[in-house]
Motif scaffolding. Structure first.
Motif, PDB file in Angstrom:
ATOM      1  N   VAL A 136       0.790  -1.222  -0.007  1.00 62.24           N
ATOM      2  CA  VAL A 136      -0.078  -0.246  -0.066  1.00 62.24           C
ATOM      3  C   VAL A 136       0.935   1.415  -0.102  1.00 62.24           C
ATOM      4  O   VAL A 136       1.826   1.295   0.751  1.00 62.24           O
ATOM      5  N   THR A 137       0.413   2.478  -0.535  1.00 62.01           N
ATOM      6  CA  THR A 137       1.405   3.810  -1.165  1.00 62.01           C
ATOM      7  C   THR A 137       0.126   4.473  -0.212  1.00 62.01           C
ATOM      8  O   THR A 137      -1.139   4.409  -0.592  1.00 62.01           O
ATOM      9  N   VAL A 138       0.344   5.348   0.916  1.00 60.26           N
ATOM     10  CA  VAL A 138      -0.757   6.757   1.177  1.00 60.26           C
ATOM     11  C   VAL A 138      -0.369   7.165   1.385  1.00 60.26           C
ATOM     12  O   VAL A 138       1.358   7.751   1.450  1.00 60.26           O
ATOM     13  N   THR A 139      -0.741   9.036   0.838  1.00 59.53           N
ATOM     14  CA  THR A 139       0.039  10.160   0.834  1.00 59.53           C
ATOM     15  C   THR A 139      -1.945  11.043   1.450  1.00 59.53           C
ATOM     16  O   THR A 139      -2.410  10.078   1.496  1.00 59.53           O
ATOM     17  N   GLY A 140      -1.100  12.006   1.715  1.00 62.61           N
ATOM     18  CA  GLY A 140      -2.084  13.273   2.643  1.00 62.61           C
ATOM     19  C   GLY A 140      -1.915  13.593   3.711  1.00 62.61           C
ATOM     20  O   GLY A 140      -1.151  13.953   3.921  1.00 62.61           O
ATOM     21  N   GLU A 141      -3.196  13.395   4.572  1.00 62.18           N
ATOM     22  CA  GLU A 141      -2.907  13.868   6.224  1.00 62.18           C
ATOM     23  C   GLU A 141      -3.809  13.166   7.202  1.00 62.18           C
ATOM     24  O   GLU A 141      -5.288  13.271   6.555  1.00 62.18           O
ATOM     25  N   GLN A 142      -3.881  13.730   8.006  1.00 64.51           N
ATOM     26  CA  GLN A 142      -4.741  13.194   8.531  1.00 64.51           C
ATOM     27  C   GLN A 142      -4.822  13.676  10.606  1.00 64.51           C
ATOM     28  O   GLN A 142      -3.011  13.585  11.085  1.00 64.51           O
ATOM     29  N   SER A 143      -5.615  13.539  10.766  1.00 63.19           N
ATOM     30  CA  SER A 143      -5.499  14.138  12.920  1.00 63.19           C
ATOM     31  C   SER A 143      -5.807  12.750  13.636  1.00 63.19           C
ATOM     32  O   SER A 143      -6.828  11.982  13.321  1.00 63.19           O
TER      33      SER A 143
END
Length: 270
Positions: A136-143
């Motif tokens: 899996v490749t994951v990109t972005g943002e989260q809190s």
């Protein structure tokens, strides 16, 4: 078994100076992850302790945010696609590809399933397979809680076992880079955290949403800016999952131990 390769773009630590650079008056300045400690201005014990405390909080927030992702990937391995995720294709070798999103996180993944025989045959991911292999490749943002994690770039290559007994067990490599900020005693610090990790026997029991067994070993590079003080440092860490009677612990460099509450995200230096 098809091998999945981790992307070189994740955790590519580039050198920022050299001893022969006339524009670098202090070659020991901590801007190069390969030479992170400035002997002319080492951190005080209190500064090192605060950095470890904040890094422990960041790693704990990251882990708490990934638990539902791991369980989702176990479900996808059994052909259970959540809302926002879809199958995009199948490979000639019997594998699958897909994409999806959770909030501001984007996922691109490939996976296949195997039986439990010595031949390790590829079989359909239909809920009856012995185990799966998921890249899996994951990109972005989260809190998670008070910690917002931005510029996330993550690549994992996990083997997920014990699917048919509803005790998903994860092992394999993980590589991640993220940026975040932490405030301690009213003072803000910005962090750029990059790590490679290895998951070993990280197990979820039926109906549980937090692992109760297994370890994660981290090799970490951290860049921390607090006010006008920049510190770049390398460390190792081991997270050992506990249970209702055994605490979960995080140990930095084999010496500094934290009691980790994965339910509320609190960390306590022991």
């Amino acid at each position: 078994m098809r091998a999945f390769l981790l992307g070189a773009a994740v955790l590519a630590l580039g050198a920022c100076g050299s001893d022969g650079d006339p524009n670098d008056p202090d070659p020991n300045d901590p801007v190069d992850p390969t030479d992170p400690t400035d002997p002319t201005d080492p951190p005080t014990p209190d500064e090192s302790a605060r950095d470890n405390d904040e890094l422990a909080s960041i790693l704990t927030a990251h882990l708490r945010a990934e638990f539902p992702i791991q369980l989702m990937l176990a479900g996808i391995s059994e052909n259970q696609y959540p809302e926002g995720f879809s199958l995009t294709g199948q490979t000639a070798e019997g594998g699958y590809t897909g994409v999806g999103a959770i909030g501001a996180l984007a996922f691109d993944f490939a996976y296949h399933c195997n039986d439990g025989s010595a031949a390790h045959l590829v079989v359909p991911c239909d809920g009856a397979a012995h185990h799966s292999h998921v890249a899996v490749t994951v990109t972005g943002e989260q809190s998670m809680g008070a910690i917002a994690m931005n510029e996330i770039n993550r690549v994992v290559d996990w083997e997920i076992r014990d699917l048919t007994v509803d005790k998903a067990r994860f092992r394999g490599p993980d590589a991640l880079s993220l940026r975040t900020s932490v405030t301690t005693e009213g003072e803000l610090a910005d962090y750029h955290v990059q790590f490679n990790a290895v998951y070993e026997q990280v197990r979820y029991l039926p109906t549980q949403v937090i692992p109760t067994f297994g370890t994660i070993d981290f090799t970490i590079n951290t860049e921390r800016m607090r006010g006008d003080d920049l510190r770049v440092f390398n460390s190792t860490a081991r997270l050992t999952f506990g249970s209702s009677t055994v605490p979960t612990t995080l140990v930095f460099d084999g010496a500094v131990t934290y009691d980790v509450n994965l339910a509320d995200g609190s960390v306590t230096r022991l």
